[in-house]
Design an enzyme around this catalytic site. Structure first.
Site, PDB file in Angstrom:
ATOM      1  N   GLU A 170       2.594   4.057  18.004  1.00 16.83           N
ATOM      2  CA  GLU A 170       2.079   3.173  16.969  1.00 16.83           C
ATOM      3  C   GLU A 170       2.351   3.867  15.637  1.00 16.83           C
ATOM      4  O   GLU A 170       1.965   5.023  15.444  1.00 16.83           O
ATOM      5  CB  GLU A 170       0.571   2.970  17.162  1.00 16.83           C
ATOM      6  CG  GLU A 170       0.004   2.013  16.135  1.00 16.83           C
ATOM      7  CD  GLU A 170      -1.481   1.712  16.330  1.00 16.83           C
ATOM      8  OE1 GLU A 170      -2.078   2.197  17.301  1.00 16.83           O
ATOM      9  OE2 GLU A 170      -2.012   0.973  15.476  1.00 16.83           O
TER      10      GLU A 170
ATOM     11  N   ARG B  22      -3.128  13.193  29.756  1.00 12.66           N
ATOM     12  CA  ARG B  22      -2.708  13.475  28.389  1.00 12.66           C
ATOM     13  C   ARG B  22      -2.814  14.961  28.108  1.00 12.66           C
ATOM     14  O   ARG B  22      -3.489  15.704  28.819  1.00 12.66           O
ATOM     15  CB  ARG B  22      -3.484  12.642  27.381  1.00 12.66           C
ATOM     16  CG  ARG B  22      -4.954  12.967  27.254  1.00 12.66           C
ATOM     17  CD  ARG B  22      -5.696  11.920  26.423  1.00 12.66           C
ATOM     18  NE  ARG B  22      -5.331  11.965  25.030  1.00 12.66           N
ATOM     19  CZ  ARG B  22      -4.810  10.922  24.348  1.00 12.66           C
ATOM     20  NH1 ARG B  22      -4.601   9.779  24.936  1.00 12.66           N
ATOM     21  NH2 ARG B  22      -4.531  11.036  23.071  1.00 12.66           N
TER      22      ARG B  22
ATOM     23  N   LYS C  41      -5.110  10.985  16.146  1.00 10.69           N
ATOM     24  CA  LYS C  41      -4.487  10.716  14.842  1.00 10.69           C
ATOM     25  C   LYS C  41      -5.527  10.420  13.770  1.00 10.69           C
ATOM     26  O   LYS C  41      -5.348  10.784  12.623  1.00 10.69           O
ATOM     27  CB  LYS C  41      -3.515   9.533  14.963  1.00 10.69           C
ATOM     28  CG  LYS C  41      -2.149   9.955  15.457  1.00 10.69           C
ATOM     29  CD  LYS C  41      -1.195   8.785  15.462  1.00 10.69           C
ATOM     30  CE  LYS C  41      -1.351   7.984  16.726  1.00 10.69           C
ATOM     31  NZ  LYS C  41      -0.351   6.922  16.895  1.00 10.69           N
TER      32      LYS C  41
HETATM   33  P1  ATP Z   1      -3.877   9.086  19.204  1.00  6.88           P
HETATM   34  O1  ATP Z   1      -5.017   9.068  20.174  1.00  6.88           O
HETATM   35  O2  ATP Z   1      -3.486  10.449  18.769  1.00  6.88           O
HETATM   36  O3  ATP Z   1      -4.041   8.163  18.055  1.00  6.88           O
HETATM   37  P2  ATP Z   1      -2.284   7.130  20.518  1.00  6.88           P
HETATM   38  O4  ATP Z   1      -2.321   7.053  21.990  1.00  6.88           O
HETATM   39  O5  ATP Z   1      -3.021   6.089  19.805  1.00  6.88           O
HETATM   40  O6  ATP Z   1      -2.647   8.610  20.073  1.00  6.88           O
HETATM   41  P3  ATP Z   1       0.346   6.160  20.238  1.00  6.88           P
HETATM   42  O7  ATP Z   1       1.205   6.199  19.056  1.00  6.88           O
HETATM   43  O8  ATP Z   1      -0.143   4.841  20.707  1.00  6.88           O
HETATM   44  O9  ATP Z   1      -0.835   7.132  19.945  1.00  6.88           O
HETATM   45  O10 ATP Z   1       1.020   6.934  21.443  1.00  6.88           O
HETATM   46  C1  ATP Z   1       2.352   6.736  21.841  1.00  6.88           C
HETATM   47  C2  ATP Z   1       2.524   7.250  23.234  1.00  6.88           C
HETATM   48  O11 ATP Z   1       2.187   8.632  23.298  1.00  6.88           O
HETATM   49  C3  ATP Z   1       1.622   6.540  24.225  1.00  6.88           C
HETATM   50  O12 ATP Z   1       2.375   6.251  25.394  1.00  6.88           O
HETATM   51  C4  ATP Z   1       0.541   7.530  24.496  1.00  6.88           C
HETATM   52  O13 ATP Z   1       0.031   7.378  25.793  1.00  6.88           O
HETATM   53  C5  ATP Z   1       1.261   8.863  24.316  1.00  6.88           C
HETATM   54  N1  ATP Z   1       0.320   9.892  23.925  1.00  6.88           N
HETATM   55  C6  ATP Z   1      -0.512   9.893  22.866  1.00  6.88           C
HETATM   56  N2  ATP Z   1      -1.280  11.000  22.847  1.00  6.88           N
HETATM   57  C7  ATP Z   1      -0.910  11.733  23.936  1.00  6.88           C
HETATM   58  C8  ATP Z   1      -1.326  12.994  24.470  1.00  6.88           C
HETATM   59  N3  ATP Z   1      -2.290  13.716  23.890  1.00  6.88           N
HETATM   60  N4  ATP Z   1      -0.726  13.438  25.602  1.00  6.88           N
HETATM   61  C9  ATP Z   1       0.239  12.714  26.185  1.00  6.88           C
HETATM   62  N5  ATP Z   1       0.680  11.529  25.734  1.00  6.88           N
HETATM   63  C10 ATP Z   1       0.111  11.034  24.626  1.00  6.88           C
HETATM   64 MG    MG Z   2      -2.197   4.022  21.131  1.00  6.78          MG
END
Ligand code: ATP
Ligand code: MG
Length: 568
Positions: free
Chosen positions: A42, A269, A279
């Protein structure tokens, strides 16, 4: 064994559970033996090391099984997203060493198709407009053990729903006043199946589609369908999406016309000790000025790690070591630090820099004279050869490498003591000058023994201590920044009663403005990594360095000082 697996076989690494699933499906001929993954960030922040774990898996699976991996921006919420983030995400993925081969997609590319699909669900009486606000809807959801209650708007006619949804998108209704919900099952044991919201009204213009749309799909309504539109075979995501999978499959089943369907598989994760990874929290650190930017060298973002001096190899290695499982874990940050240490030990040029300079005058070395001494660039990589470093009558050593009254077992310099200067000579101290008022040592006086030149076949005199140094007239001044962990608590996010900001380390950045560096560092460039003898690994700072004044960052110390501290 399918020959698709040969890349992995060659690498001789053990397979994770997702690779085993992929191989089983390939062997069974599923999806015509097509492997297609996607990485779906995102664009609401910079990528962090957790994302690197997902990137390595998504792109890695594609690479290892002759498949493809798309980059798809999950840009369904215009209130939080920005092109700045799109650009940084692309840069970071490339830096890590992966490429989407031009398949750069956006969930917003599918807004038209998704809208049409929503209309189709309405026509099939599988979606309805609810005039309640989100609080009212939440209050009717029930609990995992208690069924939810029907919305008073659930029985609207198809015609009324079509009309209202179209008017929602025309901007006739206020934000939050109406939503579109899927009509599934209010008594499902899975809360996500209880008539989930699939569209909401947002008036903020979108960074790609402008003001075309007033309704925006929810993540759950966009993700699986986007996977389906792109022909994704394996939709890999983190464990918190396990309860979403039933809904993911439900939407895809309403949409699909043949055997093919994308499959969601969840993995654990990455969470790191002494770090926050969300984030939202990283944004808070930027906005409150705790760090200088998203790419502050103390941030767990990929841009921060890059600026700090981490290499993509070290990050990929780290991700490889921690692996992919179905179990939640908190990974030790010292494992990440040892990965970069391991890589920099192989590639860093060994140089000398003095962070707290103390002048040493070598009284038996002729005034005005200097010489060049031979020193290896990197003993771990003999092919990098040697270089010459200047030596002269006046040099700098570290202030704390001299003591007027040393304790027993002090192997550095003291009156009457002897040390070797690395790649140079053995010197012995016969006098020093002290500031009468402050008591500070201002200068020390030594003699050198010309017979003890390093590597010259001269006398390899046995002395206990070896010091790093720079020649005073040849050295130049630079700033060095020493970093420590941003948080002092192992799990700053894991306290119910305390905010993560309470655990910030006040000493996470130490600026050393008056360091003296050997002259070869004047031409350092951003691609180079250095080991400052006895001090750790360093690189040029990309933000604060100018051609007139260089700033170096310490990537990591030579040893794990935290583990040592905890033990002793
Ligand atoms: P955040 O919680 O940091 O805002 P998010 O999941 O909202 O992270 P996205 O941009 O939606 O962030 O994530 C893109 C991809 O990265 C998704 O497939 C998500 O599952 C993966 N991802 C995000 N954080 C992690 C993590 N800590 N470990 C492994 N994969 C991750
Ligand atoms: Mg997300």
């Amino acid at each position: 064994m399918s020959d698709m697996a040969t890349n992995l076989e060659d690498k001789k690494i053990s397979k994770n559970f997702i690779e085993l699933i992929v191989e089983e499906e390939l062997a069974a001929g599923k999806n015509g033996q097509r492997i297609h993954t996607r990485f779906p960030p995102e664009p609401n922040g910079y990528l962090h090391i957790g994302h690197a774990k997902a990137i390595c898996l998504d792109f890695g699976i594609a690479e290892n099984y002759q498949g493809k991996c798309n980059l798809r921006f999950d840009d369904t919420n215009p209130t939080k997203e920005d092109v700045e983030f799109v650009d940084s995400i692309k840069e970071d993925i490339h830096w890590l060493g992966y490429d989407w081969e031009g398949r750069e997609f956006y969930a917003s590319d599918y807004f038209g198709k998704l809208y049409d699909f929503a209309v189709e669900l309405i026509q099939r009486d599988l979606a309805y407009v609810d005039d309640q606000n989100s609080e009212a809807i939440a209050s009717q959801k029930g609990t995992p053990t208690e069924a939810g209650t029907f919305s008073p708007y659930r029985q609207r006619t198809v015609a009324e729903n079509l009309d209202l949804f179209q008017r929602m998108n025309a901007g006739e209704f206020a934000e939050g006043s109406r939503v579109l919900r899927a009509k599934i099952e209010m008594s499902s044991s899975n809360m996500h199946m209880r008539d989930p919201i699939i569209y909401r009204i947002i008036f903020t213009p979108h960074h790609r589609t402008g003001t075309t749309w007033k309704v925006y799909p929810m993540y759950d309504f966009a993700h699986g369908q986007s996977d389906y539109f792109e022909g994704i075979t394996h939709s890999l995501c983190t464990l918190e999406f396990v309860p979403h999978r039933e809904l993911y499959d439900w939407f895809v089943n309403q949409l699909k016309t043949d055997d093919y369907a994308p499959r969601q598989i969840e993995f654990n994760r990455l969470n790191l000790t002494y770090t926050v990874m969300s984030k939202r929290k990283l944004l808070q650190l930027v906005q409150t000025g705790v760090v200088d930017s998203w790419w502050d060298p103390r941030m767990p973002t990929l841009s921060g790690l890059r600026r700090r001096g981490y290499t993509p190899e070290s990050i990929r290695n780290f991700v490889d070591k921690i692996g992919y499982t179905k179990y939640l874990a908190l990974n030790d940050i010292s494992l990440l630090e040892s990965s970069i240490r391991e890589h920099l030990n192989q590639i860093a040029t060994r140089v000398m820099a003095v962070l707290n300079p103390l002048k040493v005058v070598i009284t038996n070395y002729p005034e005005g004279q200097s010489e060049e001494l031979d020193t290896p660039n990197n003993p771990e990589a003999p092919e990098t050869g040697n270089r010459m470093i200047p030596f002269s009558r006046e040099i700098f050593i570290e202030k704390d490498d001299f003591m007027e009254n040393p304790p027993k077992g002090y192997f550095r310099l003291f009156p009457g003591g002897e040390v070797r200067l690395k790649s140079a000579y053995v010197i012995s101290c016969h006098d020093f000058k002290k500031n009468a008022e402050t008591g500070e040592i201002e200068e020390i006086y030594c003699t050198y023994d010309p017979e003890t030149k390093s590597g010259s076949g001269g006398i390899q005199k046995k002395v206990k201590g070896t010091l790093h140094w720079v020649s005073a007239p040849h050295a130049f001044k630079a700033e060095v920044r020493l970093y420590d962990r941003l948080f002092m608590d192992e799990n700053p996010d894991g306290h119910k009663d305390k905010d993560f900001t309470e655990f910030l380390n006040p000493d996470s950045l130490k600026i050393m403005p008056n360091c003296m560096l050997e002259p070869s560092l004047k031409t350092a460039d951003l691609s180079q990594k250095f080991q400052f003898t006895r001090l750790g690994y360093f690189c040029l700072d990309s933000m604060y360095s100018t051609t007139e004044s260089l700033v170096f960052n310490r990537v990591v110390g030579l040893k794990d000082s935290w583990t040592k501290q905890q033990k002793g």
